[in-house]
Design a protein around this motif. Structure first.
Motif, PDB file in Angstrom:
ATOM      1  N   VAL A  19       0.854  -1.192   0.000  1.00  0.00           N
ATOM      2  CA  VAL A  19       0.000   0.000   0.000  1.00  0.00           C
ATOM      3  C   VAL A  19       0.886   1.237   0.000  1.00  0.00           C
ATOM      4  O   VAL A  19       1.885   1.291   0.720  1.00  0.00           O
ATOM      5  N   SER A  20       0.541   2.237  -0.800  1.00  0.00           N
ATOM      6  CA  SER A  20       1.344   3.452  -0.897  1.00  0.00           C
ATOM      7  C   SER A  20       1.388   4.173   0.441  1.00  0.00           C
ATOM      8  O   SER A  20       0.484   4.037   1.270  1.00  0.00           O
ATOM      9  N   TYR A  21       2.445   4.968   0.645  1.00  0.00           N
ATOM     10  CA  TYR A  21       2.611   5.656   1.916  1.00  0.00           C
ATOM     11  C   TYR A  21       1.415   6.537   2.242  1.00  0.00           C
ATOM     12  O   TYR A  21       0.909   6.521   3.371  1.00  0.00           O
ATOM     13  N   ARG A  22       0.958   7.328   1.280  1.00  0.00           N
ATOM     14  CA  ARG A  22      -0.123   8.269   1.553  1.00  0.00           C
ATOM     15  C   ARG A  22      -1.377   7.542   2.004  1.00  0.00           C
ATOM     16  O   ARG A  22      -2.019   7.936   2.986  1.00  0.00           O
ATOM     17  N   ARG A  23      -1.716   6.456   1.325  1.00  0.00           N
ATOM     18  CA  ARG A  23      -2.900   5.689   1.718  1.00  0.00           C
ATOM     19  C   ARG A  23      -2.670   4.991   3.054  1.00  0.00           C
ATOM     20  O   ARG A  23      -3.557   4.928   3.903  1.00  0.00           O
ATOM     21  N   TYR A  24      -1.465   4.471   3.236  1.00  0.00           N
ATOM     22  CA  TYR A  24      -1.158   3.756   4.474  1.00  0.00           C
ATOM     23  C   TYR A  24      -1.185   4.704   5.667  1.00  0.00           C
ATOM     24  O   TYR A  24      -1.659   4.352   6.742  1.00  0.00           O
ATOM     25  N   ALA A  25      -0.690   5.924   5.482  1.00  0.00           N
ATOM     26  CA  ALA A  25      -0.726   6.916   6.557  1.00  0.00           C
ATOM     27  C   ALA A  25      -2.165   7.225   6.955  1.00  0.00           C
ATOM     28  O   ALA A  25      -2.472   7.399   8.146  1.00  0.00           O
ATOM     29  N   ARG A  26      -3.062   7.283   5.968  1.00  0.00           N
ATOM     30  CA  ARG A  26      -4.481   7.516   6.278  1.00  0.00           C
ATOM     31  C   ARG A  26      -5.067   6.350   7.062  1.00  0.00           C
ATOM     32  O   ARG A  26      -5.864   6.539   7.987  1.00  0.00           O
ATOM     33  N   ILE A  27      -4.677   5.120   6.687  1.00  0.00           N
ATOM     34  CA  ILE A  27      -5.160   3.938   7.406  1.00  0.00           C
ATOM     35  C   ILE A  27      -4.714   3.984   8.866  1.00  0.00           C
ATOM     36  O   ILE A  27      -5.506   3.753   9.788  1.00  0.00           O
ATOM     37  N   LEU A  28      -3.448   4.310   9.081  1.00  0.00           N
ATOM     38  CA  LEU A  28      -2.940   4.383  10.448  1.00  0.00           C
ATOM     39  C   LEU A  28      -3.666   5.467  11.241  1.00  0.00           C
ATOM     40  O   LEU A  28      -3.974   5.287  12.424  1.00  0.00           O
ATOM     41  N   LYS A  29      -3.932   6.601  10.593  1.00  0.00           N
ATOM     42  CA  LYS A  29      -4.610   7.691  11.306  1.00  0.00           C
ATOM     43  C   LYS A  29      -6.028   7.281  11.700  1.00  0.00           C
ATOM     44  O   LYS A  29      -6.486   7.579  12.808  1.00  0.00           O
ATOM     45  N   ILE A  30      -6.705   6.570  10.809  1.00  0.00           N
ATOM     46  CA  ILE A  30      -8.059   6.095  11.122  1.00  0.00           C
ATOM     47  C   ILE A  30      -8.021   5.090  12.270  1.00  0.00           C
ATOM     48  O   ILE A  30      -8.897   5.081  13.142  1.00  0.00           O
TER      49      ILE A  30
ATOM     50  N   GLY B  99      11.823   3.888   2.999  1.00  0.00           N
ATOM     51  CA  GLY B  99      10.592   4.659   2.936  1.00  0.00           C
ATOM     52  C   GLY B  99       9.417   3.798   2.515  1.00  0.00           C
ATOM     53  O   GLY B  99       9.541   2.944   1.642  1.00  0.00           O
ATOM     54  N   LEU B 100       8.272   4.041   3.150  1.00  0.00           N
ATOM     55  CA  LEU B 100       7.069   3.269   2.825  1.00  0.00           C
ATOM     56  C   LEU B 100       6.507   3.620   1.460  1.00  0.00           C
ATOM     57  O   LEU B 100       5.644   2.901   0.950  1.00  0.00           O
ATOM     58  N   ASP B 101       6.968   4.702   0.861  1.00  0.00           N
ATOM     59  CA  ASP B 101       6.502   5.046  -0.476  1.00  0.00           C
ATOM     60  C   ASP B 101       7.401   4.465  -1.563  1.00  0.00           C
ATOM     61  O   ASP B 101       7.128   4.618  -2.746  1.00  0.00           O
ATOM     62  N   GLU B 102       8.504   3.825  -1.167  1.00  0.00           N
ATOM     63  CA  GLU B 102       9.383   3.162  -2.129  1.00  0.00           C
ATOM     64  C   GLU B 102       8.793   1.810  -2.531  1.00  0.00           C
ATOM     65  O   GLU B 102       8.167   1.133  -1.718  1.00  0.00           O
ATOM     66  N   LYS B 103       8.996   1.426  -3.771  1.00  0.00           N
ATOM     67  CA  LYS B 103       8.595   0.093  -4.200  1.00  0.00           C
ATOM     68  C   LYS B 103       9.507  -0.943  -3.534  1.00  0.00           C
ATOM     69  O   LYS B 103      10.691  -0.672  -3.315  1.00  0.00           O
ATOM     70  N   PRO B 104       8.974  -2.129  -3.225  1.00  0.00           N
ATOM     71  CA  PRO B 104       9.800  -3.130  -2.528  1.00  0.00           C
ATOM     72  C   PRO B 104      11.104  -3.443  -3.252  1.00  0.00           C
ATOM     73  O   PRO B 104      12.141  -3.652  -2.604  1.00  0.00           O
ATOM     74  N   TRP B 105      11.092  -3.487  -4.580  1.00  0.00           N
ATOM     75  CA  TRP B 105      12.306  -3.824  -5.320  1.00  0.00           C
ATOM     76  C   TRP B 105      13.303  -2.658  -5.371  1.00  0.00           C
ATOM     77  O   TRP B 105      14.442  -2.831  -5.764  1.00  0.00           O
ATOM     78  N   HIS B 106      12.864  -1.456  -4.962  1.00  0.00           N
ATOM     79  CA  HIS B 106      13.766  -0.313  -4.874  1.00  0.00           C
ATOM     80  C   HIS B 106      14.323  -0.115  -3.460  1.00  0.00           C
ATOM     81  O   HIS B 106      15.232   0.699  -3.265  1.00  0.00           O
ATOM     82  N   ALA B 107      13.741  -0.807  -2.478  1.00  0.00           N
ATOM     83  CA  ALA B 107      14.183  -0.674  -1.080  1.00  0.00           C
ATOM     84  C   ALA B 107      14.180  -2.064  -0.438  1.00  0.00           C
ATOM     85  O   ALA B 107      13.467  -2.315   0.539  1.00  0.00           O
ATOM     86  N   VAL B 108      14.985  -2.950  -1.018  1.00  0.00           N
ATOM     87  CA  VAL B 108      14.981  -4.355  -0.594  1.00  0.00           C
ATOM     88  C   VAL B 108      15.378  -4.479   0.879  1.00  0.00           C
ATOM     89  O   VAL B 108      14.736  -5.198   1.656  1.00  0.00           O
TER      90      VAL B 108
END
Length: 422
Positions: free
Chosen positions: A140-151, A327-336
């Motif tokens: 899940v993208s950082y922006r969406r994930y941050a909203r989930i955590l806030k909720i 970073g949570l907005d990085e793709k998994p293959w870019h931040a192994v």
């Protein structure tokens, strides 16, 4: 008028972010267990600890947030620029170990709560919660994930709601708040240290600092304040409001848990509580099924919030010390490396639930480790935040500096006292 109040509250909620999530994540299932133990064993007489932790916690979290927003880099990277790399690596490795044990205890608590409230198999629920949290962080993208955590922070309101279900002697609570009565023996000292240790935790420092960096990276117009000083007035005001509200939320919820267990469990002689799930189960006969349900579901909700914060803070810290993409907005293959740390922490946490290791004893020793590790990390943070070569003209002000060093001193005393309190 009510619609106007609702709109203002909605706007305020939208403005809140890293500080709110950080404060809410502090009330994880392990923290709930500690606050429940305090209420069950000492009644209202430990409420004063949460009055004291609020300004100290707020100050040190403000320091971590400002370091991230001013420099555009997380705590571990900033500490690595000031202190020898082996020292920082050792501290971060201890953080990873303590966080993994904490994740295991939280997942076990969530599984036990799911069994009590929903009738699920506790081990299956533990695995499901762990893997579900891992998948959300990875896909899940950082922006969406941050909203989930806030909720998910709203789950903690169940503990405030519990106060409307149980009968609290508010007069006695107020008297105990300003004039507590207890014998300062080993048990009381251990509980005081436990409350401080579970409220002011190292993983919160790394998480809030990293989330401020994520906010900069996510917004093309945002820059580290050293590079864009014109943004400072608005951003520092936002950080102050976000942090003060988030830490207030954390301490109010902790106080609600302590009040509820004191008014029910302590009042009925049920003082031997070890876990959050045990506290929920003990509430059922003395406070009724609704209070039990609220308490149990709150454990699951806050666990879903806290577990990814624990894993994520370790991943940020290790990645920064090793120079990996993070970073949570990085793709998994870019931040192994970053996502590997998250995966390892989550999977090890699940595995511990199936091992012979006693999660209660493991949690105690992780709390001891956190209490010890917090002191040098906090001292390092204060030194970084006071250096012009790192912060430029945005070194921390006198009030935050006093509060931060005060928090460091209190945690230092608590860490020493911990070894003499058992």
């Amino acid at each position: 008028m009510r619609i106007g109040h609702f709109r203002r509250a909605t706007r305020l909620f939208k403005e809140l972010g890293p500080g709110l999530v950080t404060g809410a994540a502090d009330d994880d299932p392990s923290g709930i267990a500690t606050y429940s133990q305090a209420g069950a064993r000492f009644g209202f007489n430990m409420l004063w600890t949460l009055v004291l932790t609020y300004p100290l916690m707020s100050a040190i979290q403000l320091v971590s947030a400002e370091i991230g927003r001013v420099t555009g880099a997380g705590l571990a990277k900033n500490m690595g620029e000031v202190f020898p790399r082996p020292v920082v690596t050792a501290l971060v490795a201890l953080l990873f170990f303590a966080n993994t044990i904490n994740i295991a205890a939280d997942l076990a608590g969530m599984g036990a709560a799911a069994k009590l409230a929903l009738g699920w198999n506790s081990h299956v629920a533990t695995v499901a919660f762990g893997l579900g949290s891992l998948l959300l962080q990875v896909f899940v993208s950082y922006r969406r994930y941050a909203r989930i955590l806030k909720i998910l922070t709203l789950a903690l309101l169940t503990y405030v709601a519990t106060l409307f279900v149980v009968e609290v002697d508010w007069g006695a609570a107020l008297v105990s708040l300003v004039r507590p009565e207890f014998k300062l023996d080993g048990g009381a000292m251990t509980m005081i240290v436990a409350v401080f240790g579970t409220t002011i935790s190292p993983y919160l420092f790394f998480w809030q600092s990293a989330q401020e960096v994520e906010e900069v990276n996510e917004n093309p117009k945002a820059k580290p304040l050293r590079q864009a000083p014109r943004q400072a007035k608005r951003e520092l005001a936002r950080i102050r409001m976000d942090t003060l509200v988030g830490m207030a939320f954390s301490n109010i919820v902790a106080m609600a848990i302590m009040l509820a267990t004191a008014a029910t469990l302590y009042a009925n002689g049920k003082t031997d509580i070890q876990t959050a799930a045990e506290a929920a189960e003990a509430l059922r006969p003395v406070a009724g099924p609704f209070a039990f349900a609220l308490f149990s579901l709150g454990i699951i909700g806050t666990g879903l919030l806290a577990v990814p914060v624990l894993a994520g803070s370790a991943a940020y810290a290790l990645s920064e010390t090793r120079g990996w993409n993070e970073g949570l907005d990085e793709k998994p293959w870019h931040a192994v490396g970053f996502y590997s740390v998250i995966g390892a922490a989550m999977l090890l946490g699940v595995a511990i639930d199936f091992s012979p290791l006693d999660p209660i004893k493991a949690l105690f020793w992780s709390a001891v480790l956190n209490g010890v590790v917090a002191v040098p990390i906090m001292a390092a943070m204060m030194l970084v935040a006071s250096r012009r070569d790192r912060m430029g003209r945005f070194t921390i002000g006198p009030w935050v500096r006093a509060g931060g060093w005060g928090a460091t001193a209190v945690m230092g005393v608590a860490a020493v006292a911990m070894f003499f309190a058992r």
